[in-house]
Design an enzyme around this catalytic site. Sequence first.
Site, PDB file in Angstrom:
ATOM      1  NE  ARG A 182      -3.806   0.263   2.230  1.00  0.00           N
ATOM      2  CZ  ARG A 182      -4.576   0.709   3.219  1.00  0.00           C
ATOM      3  NH1 ARG A 182      -4.603   0.057   4.369  1.00  0.00           N
ATOM      4  NH2 ARG A 182      -5.305   1.797   3.064  1.00  0.00           N
ATOM      5  CB  CYS A 238      -1.992   3.808   9.390  1.00  0.00           C
ATOM      6  SG  CYS A 238      -3.342   4.275  10.516  1.00  0.00           S
TER       7      CYS A 238
END
Length: 274
Positions: A182, A238
């Site tokens: 990611r 995050c």
Amino acid sequence: MKQTEYLVDSEWLSHQQDNPQIVIIDCRFQLANPNWGEEQYHKNHIPGAYYLSLDRDLSSQVQRHGGRHPLPDIEVLAQKFTEMGIVKNETLVVAYDDSRFAFAARLWWLLRYLGHDKVALLDGGWNGWIDRNYPITNAIPEPKSGSFTPQPNPDWLVDIDTVKAAKNNDSVVVVDSRDSDRYTGLREPIDPIAGSITGALNSPWKKVSDESGYLQSLEKQQKLWKNYQEAEEIIVYCGSGVTACVNLLSLELSGFKNTKLYPGGWSDWCSYLV
């Protein structure tokens, strides 16, 4: 059997079931199925445990910007703590999930952000408790009378403008806590745009624990951050300020005191790019 400042094990907790100075909170959750955690809680949980949902209790309503899990309304959350019998800086709160601290660490961070340092995570979480055949129940505990006056630490937070400014400051390190694919933009299962914040370094949150949900040794924690010793400030993010808290736990255990959370995370950042 162990209890450290921010970690307890199942054996220790099993001997505290009648301790009025301890409140247990179940934080199980699934991003793809937001009702799942509470459904599991109603089926079975650690005796005496209350439940807090990431979406409903540990976050506030999603807006155009601010990320997928904005920080909760402080007064509302404080009232929930009070009704669980939590007395600020007296009651030890023990939080658990079944996701390698992913959601329990959010509660750990929030309590400390609000000025309550007496909070620990259950090492191994729900699965570790079950594996050792400790008692479980579906009985919901009654509300109690606590006392929780929040005293937030605003210095623990940064917004998108502060993160943007960090790229011009060599003494500030920005850490992306998501999985490496990611971070590199190879995969994005949730947010509308793949990628990461320019200049951010990657330290995936899952490295903090093993696959069974037990915290890695202190030596391994410190090894994760050995290249960050010179940073004057470490900003951690995050997807939406949740699993970043696992890295903040690891940094705290490793002795770092210069950490901050960007709670909006990549979901806030990319909301300005859509």
